[in-house]
Scaffold this motif. Structure first.
Motif, PDB file in Angstrom:
ATOM      1  N   LYS A 175      39.762  47.505 -29.031  1.00 27.85           N
ATOM      2  CA  LYS A 175      39.359  48.626 -29.882  1.00 27.85           C
ATOM      3  C   LYS A 175      40.579  49.312 -30.482  1.00 27.85           C
ATOM      4  CE  LYS A 175      35.942  51.112 -28.515  1.00 27.85           C
ATOM      5  NZ  LYS A 175      35.049  52.076 -27.812  1.00 27.85           N
ATOM      6  N   GLY A 176      40.399  49.828 -31.701  1.00 26.78           N
ATOM      7  CA  GLY A 176      41.463  50.599 -32.326  1.00 26.78           C
ATOM      8  C   GLY A 176      41.441  52.045 -31.851  1.00 26.78           C
ATOM      9  N   PHE A 177      40.337  52.740 -32.145  1.00 29.09           N
ATOM     10  CA  PHE A 177      40.220  54.146 -31.796  1.00 29.09           C
ATOM     11  C   PHE A 177      38.836  54.418 -31.224  1.00 29.09           C
ATOM     12  CE2 PHE A 177      42.992  53.654 -35.446  1.00 29.09           C
ATOM     13  CZ  PHE A 177      44.134  54.345 -35.075  1.00 29.09           C
ATOM     14  N   GLY A 178      38.771  55.282 -30.203  1.00 31.19           N
ATOM     15  CA  GLY A 178      37.487  55.698 -29.665  1.00 31.19           C
ATOM     16  C   GLY A 178      37.402  55.589 -28.158  1.00 31.19           C
ATOM     17  N   LYS A 179      36.331  56.175 -27.627  1.00 29.21           N
ATOM     18  CA  LYS A 179      36.089  56.181 -26.186  1.00 29.21           C
ATOM     19  C   LYS A 179      35.202  55.006 -25.782  1.00 29.21           C
ATOM     20  CE  LYS A 179      36.348  61.240 -25.855  1.00 29.21           C
ATOM     21  NZ  LYS A 179      35.625  62.476 -25.471  1.00 29.21           N
ATOM     22  N   THR A 180      35.393  54.554 -24.547  1.00 31.25           N
ATOM     23  CA  THR A 180      34.579  53.472 -23.998  1.00 31.25           C
ATOM     24  C   THR A 180      34.059  53.901 -22.634  1.00 31.25           C
ATOM     25  OG1 THR A 180      35.940  51.815 -25.120  1.00 31.25           O
ATOM     26  CG2 THR A 180      34.506  51.050 -23.343  1.00 31.25           C
ATOM     27  N   ILE A 190      34.385  45.917  -8.848  1.00 35.09           N
ATOM     28  CA  ILE A 190      34.879  46.148 -10.203  1.00 35.09           C
ATOM     29  C   ILE A 190      36.388  45.984 -10.243  1.00 35.09           C
ATOM     30  CG2 ILE A 190      34.945  47.742 -12.153  1.00 35.09           C
ATOM     31  CD1 ILE A 190      32.596  49.229 -10.852  1.00 35.09           C
ATOM     32  N   MET A 191      36.858  45.230 -11.217  1.00 39.10           N
ATOM     33  CA  MET A 191      38.273  45.156 -11.526  1.00 39.10           C
ATOM     34  C   MET A 191      38.479  45.650 -12.955  1.00 39.10           C
ATOM     35  SD  MET A 191      40.872  43.518 -13.324  1.00 39.10           S
ATOM     36  CE  MET A 191      40.337  41.880 -13.769  1.00 39.10           C
ATOM     37  N   VAL A 192      39.388  46.594 -13.137  1.00 36.39           N
ATOM     38  CA  VAL A 192      39.674  47.156 -14.461  1.00 36.39           C
ATOM     39  C   VAL A 192      41.105  46.806 -14.835  1.00 36.39           C
ATOM     40  CG1 VAL A 192      39.883  49.254 -15.834  1.00 36.39           C
ATOM     41  CG2 VAL A 192      38.054  49.061 -14.133  1.00 36.39           C
ATOM     42  N   GLU A 193      41.256  46.182 -15.986  1.00 32.04           N
ATOM     43  CA  GLU A 193      42.589  45.943 -16.553  1.00 32.04           C
ATOM     44  C   GLU A 193      42.594  46.552 -17.953  1.00 32.04           C
ATOM     45  OE1 GLU A 193      45.770  42.334 -17.508  1.00 32.04           O
ATOM     46  OE2 GLU A 193      43.957  41.943 -16.339  1.00 32.04           O
ATOM     47  N   HIS A 194      43.272  47.683 -18.090  1.00 29.98           N
ATOM     48  CA  HIS A 194      43.194  48.474 -19.319  1.00 29.98           C
ATOM     49  C   HIS A 194      44.592  48.690 -19.902  1.00 29.98           C
ATOM     50  CE1 HIS A 194      41.542  51.296 -22.216  1.00 29.98           C
ATOM     51  NE2 HIS A 194      42.407  52.211 -21.839  1.00 29.98           N
ATOM     52  N   SER A 195      44.703  48.507 -21.215  1.00 33.19           N
ATOM     53  CA  SER A 195      45.954  48.747 -21.933  1.00 33.19           C
ATOM     54  C   SER A 195      45.682  49.752 -23.043  1.00 33.19           C
ATOM     55  CB  SER A 195      46.509  47.451 -22.534  1.00 33.19           C
ATOM     56  OG  SER A 195      46.760  46.495 -21.523  1.00 33.19           O
ATOM     57  N   ALA A 196      46.591  50.709 -23.223  1.00 30.95           N
ATOM     58  CA  ALA A 196      46.397  51.743 -24.244  1.00 30.95           C
ATOM     59  C   ALA A 196      47.746  52.252 -24.731  1.00 30.95           C
ATOM     60  CB  ALA A 196      45.567  52.903 -23.705  1.00 30.95           C
ATOM     61  N   LEU A 210      47.757  57.029 -19.726  1.00 31.57           N
ATOM     62  CA  LEU A 210      48.562  55.895 -20.174  1.00 31.57           C
ATOM     63  C   LEU A 210      49.263  56.236 -21.477  1.00 31.57           C
ATOM     64  CD1 LEU A 210      46.109  52.908 -19.523  1.00 31.57           C
ATOM     65  CD2 LEU A 210      47.817  53.880 -17.981  1.00 31.57           C
ATOM     66  N   ASN A 211      50.537  55.908 -21.552  1.00 31.04           N
ATOM     67  CA  ASN A 211      51.326  56.064 -22.764  1.00 31.04           C
ATOM     68  C   ASN A 211      52.033  54.732 -23.038  1.00 31.04           C
ATOM     69  OD1 ASN A 211      51.130  59.060 -23.406  1.00 31.04           O
ATOM     70  ND2 ASN A 211      51.780  59.124 -21.273  1.00 31.04           N
ATOM     71  N   ASN A 212      51.407  53.923 -23.904  1.00 32.76           N
ATOM     72  CA  ASN A 212      51.916  52.586 -24.184  1.00 32.76           C
ATOM     73  C   ASN A 212      52.090  51.799 -22.888  1.00 32.76           C
ATOM     74  OD1 ASN A 212      52.728  50.479 -25.823  1.00 32.76           O
ATOM     75  ND2 ASN A 212      54.872  51.129 -25.878  1.00 32.76           N
ATOM     76  N   GLU A 213      51.025  51.812 -22.051  1.00 33.88           N
ATOM     77  CA  GLU A 213      51.077  51.195 -20.730  1.00 33.88           C
ATOM     78  C   GLU A 213      49.802  50.410 -20.458  1.00 33.88           C
ATOM     79  OE1 GLU A 213      53.415  54.163 -17.808  1.00 33.88           O
ATOM     80  OE2 GLU A 213      51.713  55.090 -18.846  1.00 33.88           O
ATOM     81  N   SER A 214      49.857  49.623 -19.379  1.00 32.52           N
ATOM     82  CA  SER A 214      48.690  48.910 -18.872  1.00 32.52           C
ATOM     83  C   SER A 214      48.512  49.247 -17.400  1.00 32.52           C
ATOM     84  CB  SER A 214      48.854  47.397 -19.034  1.00 32.52           C
ATOM     85  OG  SER A 214      48.986  47.034 -20.398  1.00 32.52           O
ATOM     86  N   VAL A 215      47.263  49.205 -16.939  1.00 24.79           N
ATOM     87  CA  VAL A 215      46.988  49.488 -15.538  1.00 24.79           C
ATOM     88  C   VAL A 215      45.918  48.525 -15.046  1.00 24.79           C
ATOM     89  CG1 VAL A 215      45.209  51.215 -16.042  1.00 24.79           C
ATOM     90  CG2 VAL A 215      46.458  51.311 -13.870  1.00 24.79           C
ATOM     91  N   THR A 234      41.361  46.869 -24.215  1.00 20.69           N
ATOM     92  CA  THR A 234      42.587  47.229 -24.928  1.00 20.69           C
ATOM     93  C   THR A 234      42.225  48.219 -26.018  1.00 20.69           C
ATOM     94  OG1 THR A 234      43.507  45.021 -24.538  1.00 20.69           O
ATOM     95  CG2 THR A 234      44.557  46.363 -26.224  1.00 20.69           C
ATOM     96  N   VAL A 235      42.966  49.306 -26.114  1.00 19.41           N
ATOM     97  CA  VAL A 235      42.691  50.326 -27.123  1.00 19.41           C
ATOM     98  C   VAL A 235      43.998  50.898 -27.639  1.00 19.41           C
ATOM     99  CG1 VAL A 235      42.499  52.191 -25.430  1.00 19.41           C
ATOM    100  CG2 VAL A 235      41.323  52.404 -27.624  1.00 19.41           C
ATOM    101  N   LEU A 236      43.996  51.250 -28.905  1.00 24.08           N
ATOM    102  CA  LEU A 236      45.178  51.896 -29.472  1.00 24.08           C
ATOM    103  C   LEU A 236      45.213  53.358 -29.024  1.00 24.08           C
ATOM    104  CD1 LEU A 236      47.652  51.565 -31.292  1.00 24.08           C
ATOM    105  CD2 LEU A 236      46.225  52.220 -33.236  1.00 24.08           C
ATOM    106  N   ILE A 237      44.163  54.110 -29.361  1.00 23.41           N
ATOM    107  CA  ILE A 237      44.045  55.505 -28.926  1.00 23.41           C
ATOM    108  C   ILE A 237      42.609  55.726 -28.454  1.00 23.41           C
ATOM    109  CG2 ILE A 237      44.186  57.931 -29.597  1.00 23.41           C
ATOM    110  CD1 ILE A 237      46.207  57.177 -31.702  1.00 23.41           C
TER     111      ILE A 237
END
Length: 245
Positions: A175-180, A190-196, A210-215, A234-237
């Motif tokens: 995703k580019g912008f928005g909430k999920t 549940i396994m979460v792999e998120h980048s933002a 997150l600030n230009n990070e992955s968790v 994956t999301v930009l913002i």
């Protein structure tokens, strides 16, 4: 002023406040409005008419797309259409005869997952909205791994209306912008792999900025669960929220 017009203006004013709240609470929407407004202001400084028109079109398009991604603007348009098409401008006179027993929030008091013969998945084609809000799983559905890309908008994926197969299932969202928001039934690992580039993750009562990070995060009973859901986003913002239901 006619009382009907006063009521209409009051409703539109309240919806406008809601629109402002939605715009400021969604970083992506606010960013597009600010960029569009900046381009419109920049057009006044351009002397060439052709270039000025280009700036106006681009700026107006960005603002329009940002506004159309909110729920409030659609309610404003619906109220306006109803007001001007109803006889005498009476917005609410015909609402008394409507049956509100089947409104959406009344539909899912108790959900029993229905099972049917498996449908063929090979060669299956479908479209996802590129822009705007979307909810996946409003009704009972057969599970299939989810993988899609969206430019801007809020997304809700409801796993409560389906039955996950044993072993591992996947939800992949870019995703580019928005909430999920992901709604997951209790008892599923549940396994979460998120980048933002910029955003937050809310998972099992904890919040991670997150600030230009992955968790990468795991639920407490991930290893013991017979059914596992792997969320790769994956999301930009924007923010990600995983809720157990």
């Amino acid at each position: 002023m006619n009382k009907k017009w006063q009521l209409f203006i009051l409703i539109e004013a309240l919806l406008l406040l809601w629109l402002i709240y939605e715009a400021f609470s969604n970083i992506g929407t606010l960013a597009f409005i600010i960029i569009g407004a900046f381009i419109l202001l920049r057009s006044k400084q351009v002397k060439r008419n052709s270039k000025q028109q280009t700036y106006l079109v681009i700026g107006g398009f960005l603002i329009l797309m940002a506004l159309l991604s909110t729920s409030a603007i659609w309610f404003m348009l619906i109220c306006a259409i109803l007001f001007f098409t109803t006889t005498g401008g009476n917005l609410f006179s015909k609402f008394h005869s409507l049956n509100f027993e089947n409104v959406p929030w009344q539909e899912k008091d108790i959900i029993v997952v229905e099972t049917t013969d498996s449908l063929p998945k090979d060669g299956k084609r479908f479209k996802r909205k590129w822009l705007g809000n979307e909810r996946i799983g409003n009704t009972v559905y057969e599970w299939d791994d989810i993988n899609f890309t969206v430019f801007m908008g809020d997304t809700i994926v409801d796993i409560g209306n389906t039955l996950l197969p044993k072993n591992e299932s996947y939800v992949v969202i870019r995703k580019g912008f928005g909430k999920t928001r992901i709604l997951v039934p209790a008892g599923i690992g549940i396994m979460v792999e998120h980048s933002a580039f910029k955003g937050k993750v809310n998972f099992e009562g904890e919040t991670y900025a997150l600030n230009n990070e992955s968790v990468k995060l795991y639920s407490q009973q991930f290893d013991e669960s017979s059914r596992k859901l792997k969320l790769i986003t994956t999301v930009l913002i924007g923010d990600l929220e995983v809720i157990s239901i």
